[in-house]
Design an enzyme around this catalytic site. Sequence first.
Site, mmCIF file in Angstrom:
data_model
loop_
_atom_site.group_PDB
_atom_site.id
_atom_site.type_symbol
_atom_site.label_atom_id
_atom_site.label_comp_id
_atom_site.label_asym_id
_atom_site.label_seq_id
_atom_site.Cartn_x
_atom_site.Cartn_y
_atom_site.Cartn_z
ATOM 1 N N TYR A 1 6.120 -5.514 6.802
ATOM 2 C CA TYR A 1 7.414 -4.969 6.350
ATOM 3 C C TYR A 1 8.483 -5.234 7.407
ATOM 4 O O TYR A 1 9.572 -5.731 7.095
ATOM 5 C CB TYR A 1 7.284 -3.468 6.056
ATOM 6 C CG TYR A 1 8.570 -2.837 5.549
ATOM 7 C CD1 TYR A 1 9.110 -3.209 4.319
ATOM 8 C CD2 TYR A 1 9.258 -1.887 6.305
ATOM 9 C CE1 TYR A 1 10.297 -2.641 3.852
ATOM 10 C CE2 TYR A 1 10.436 -1.312 5.846
ATOM 11 C CZ TYR A 1 10.948 -1.686 4.621
ATOM 12 O OH TYR A 1 12.131 -1.126 4.169
ATOM 13 N N SER B 1 16.654 -2.645 7.591
ATOM 14 C CA SER B 1 16.040 -1.330 7.801
ATOM 15 C C SER B 1 16.011 -1.030 9.296
ATOM 16 O O SER B 1 16.136 -1.964 10.114
ATOM 17 C CB SER B 1 14.595 -1.365 7.273
ATOM 18 O OG SER B 1 13.889 -0.188 7.619
HETATM 19 N N1 LIG Z 1 14.505 4.372 1.342
HETATM 20 C C1 LIG Z 1 14.427 4.105 2.630
HETATM 21 O O1 LIG Z 1 14.039 4.975 3.430
HETATM 22 C C2 LIG Z 1 14.821 2.761 3.150
HETATM 23 C C3 LIG Z 1 14.924 2.589 4.533
HETATM 24 C C4 LIG Z 1 15.254 1.354 5.036
HETATM 25 C C5 LIG Z 1 15.490 0.288 4.183
HETATM 26 N N2 LIG Z 1 15.386 0.475 2.835
HETATM 27 C C6 LIG Z 1 15.618 -0.694 1.962
HETATM 28 O O2 LIG Z 1 16.528 -0.329 0.951
HETATM 29 C C7 LIG Z 1 16.350 -1.191 -0.172
HETATM 30 C C8 LIG Z 1 16.359 -0.370 -1.447
HETATM 31 O O3 LIG Z 1 15.226 0.455 -1.464
HETATM 32 P P1 LIG Z 1 15.226 1.966 -1.972
HETATM 33 O O4 LIG Z 1 14.928 2.820 -0.824
HETATM 34 O O5 LIG Z 1 16.424 2.242 -2.792
HETATM 35 O O6 LIG Z 1 13.878 1.950 -2.859
HETATM 36 P P2 LIG Z 1 13.619 1.992 -4.441
HETATM 37 O O7 LIG Z 1 14.196 3.230 -5.026
HETATM 38 O O8 LIG Z 1 12.160 1.758 -4.588
HETATM 39 O O9 LIG Z 1 14.436 0.737 -4.972
HETATM 40 C C9 LIG Z 1 13.958 -0.567 -4.879
HETATM 41 C C10 LIG Z 1 14.680 -1.418 -5.892
HETATM 42 O O10 LIG Z 1 14.234 -2.778 -5.764
HETATM 43 C C11 LIG Z 1 13.993 -3.282 -7.070
HETATM 44 N N3 LIG Z 1 13.028 -4.373 -7.036
HETATM 45 C C12 LIG Z 1 11.776 -4.356 -6.532
HETATM 46 N N4 LIG Z 1 11.188 -5.549 -6.749
HETATM 47 C C13 LIG Z 1 12.102 -6.316 -7.420
HETATM 48 C C14 LIG Z 1 12.095 -7.638 -7.927
HETATM 49 N N5 LIG Z 1 11.032 -8.447 -7.817
HETATM 50 N N6 LIG Z 1 13.203 -8.092 -8.557
HETATM 51 C C15 LIG Z 1 14.286 -7.307 -8.695
HETATM 52 N N7 LIG Z 1 14.353 -6.053 -8.220
HETATM 53 C C16 LIG Z 1 13.272 -5.571 -7.601
HETATM 54 C C17 LIG Z 1 13.521 -2.075 -7.876
HETATM 55 O O11 LIG Z 1 13.823 -2.270 -9.246
HETATM 56 P P3 LIG Z 1 12.782 -2.689 -10.398
HETATM 57 O O12 LIG Z 1 11.449 -2.080 -10.044
HETATM 58 O O13 LIG Z 1 13.394 -2.120 -11.642
HETATM 59 O O14 LIG Z 1 12.780 -4.180 -10.384
HETATM 60 C C18 LIG Z 1 14.415 -0.982 -7.325
HETATM 61 O O15 LIG Z 1 15.635 -0.946 -8.009
HETATM 62 C C19 LIG Z 1 15.039 -1.947 0.082
HETATM 63 O O16 LIG Z 1 15.335 -3.254 0.550
HETATM 64 C C20 LIG Z 1 14.382 -1.153 1.199
HETATM 65 O O17 LIG Z 1 13.520 -1.924 1.990
HETATM 66 C C21 LIG Z 1 15.071 1.693 2.299
#
Ligand SMILES: NC(=O)c1ccc[n+]([C@@H]2O[C@H](COP(=O)([O-])OP(=O)(O)OC[C@H]3O[C@@H](n4cnc5c(N)ncnc54)[C@H](OP(=O)(O)O)[C@@H]3O)[C@@H](O)[C@H]2O)c1
Length: 246
Positions: free
Chosen positions: A155, A142
């Site tokens: 985080y 991130s």
């Molecule tokens: N969105 C942003 O602005 C942003 C910015 C920087 C970095 N990121 C990073 O991008 C990545 C994806 O996040 P996103 O933004 O797409 O958010 P999201 O829509 O909340 O997706 C998170 C995913 O992680 C899965 N997950 C959570 N806990 C889990 C577990 N114990 N086992 C397996 N899967 C799990 C969730 O699936 P289930 O709940 O179905 O398990 C979901 O598919 C993360 O690492 C986040 O830190 C996001």
Amino acid sequence: MSNIQDKVVIITGASSGIGEATAKELASKGAKVVLAARREDRLKKVQEEIQKNGGQAIYKVTDVTSYEQMEELAEYALKEFGKIDVMINNAGLMPLSPLYQKKINEWDTMIDVNIKGVLYGIAAVLPSMRERKSGHIINVSSVAGHLIGPAGSVYSATKFAVRAITEGLRKEECVNNIRTTIISPGAVTSELPETISDPELKSAIDEFYKVAIDADSIARAIAFAIEQPSDVAINEMIIRPTVQEL
Ligand SMILES: NC(=O)c1ccc[n+]([C@@H]2O[C@H](COP(=O)([O-])OP(=O)(O)OC[C@H]3O[C@@H](n4cnc5c(N)ncnc54)[C@H](OP(=O)(O)O)[C@@H]3O)[C@@H](O)[C@H]2O)c1
């Protein structure tokens, strides 16, 4: 032929947001995708959508905090598709809070999912990649893996850890022809802010996320890293909304 065609790609956190968008992007370019997350109904929906568009996708309900389940996921990919070309350790959550609030359970979950989940993903696929002397491990960090803000200590710590682990992995495995990529997104529209339990902080983040870009933007960056010739490694990318200052 695209360098993504026929590659077997495991994606954790494929049930929503960046993982879902990446699965769809890579499948549209001919990858065989293996979707992993905990919510089966959502994984099934993503699989059906990919198949409807002529792509190949399978899924396995997986909790990344269980090493056993991560090993089973890798075994499933090998059984169904015969190899693992790319592992995308994307699952993560962001329950921000200031340290004085002592949200110990949230710290533990972030450490378990964001750090241990990535380590378990690496451990599950490394043996077969080392054996084939080929592979690509992509870990999602991130902008918070480069910068620290108030309420973001834990985080950020997990996302700094993802970068440290990935760079260490690069140093260890480049001799085995295994590529590594760190992806550091800025604000991206997804379900991520829903993990913030403090209502005031949640509305501040919702305000900040008004500039968020689509998850497709990150999916395209990941596809770019994968489609390079095998002797070219895109080791790190930061992808922000143009107007995001932080
Ligand atoms: N969105 C942003 O602005 C942003 C910015 C920087 C970095 N990121 C990073 O991008 C990545 C994806 O996040 P996103 O933004 O797409 O958010 P999201 O829509 O909340 O997706 C998170 C995913 O992680 C899965 N997950 C959570 N806990 C889990 C577990 N114990 N086992 C397996 N899967 C799990 C969730 O699936 P289930 O709940 O179905 O398990 C979901 O598919 C993360 O690492 C986040 O830190 C996001």
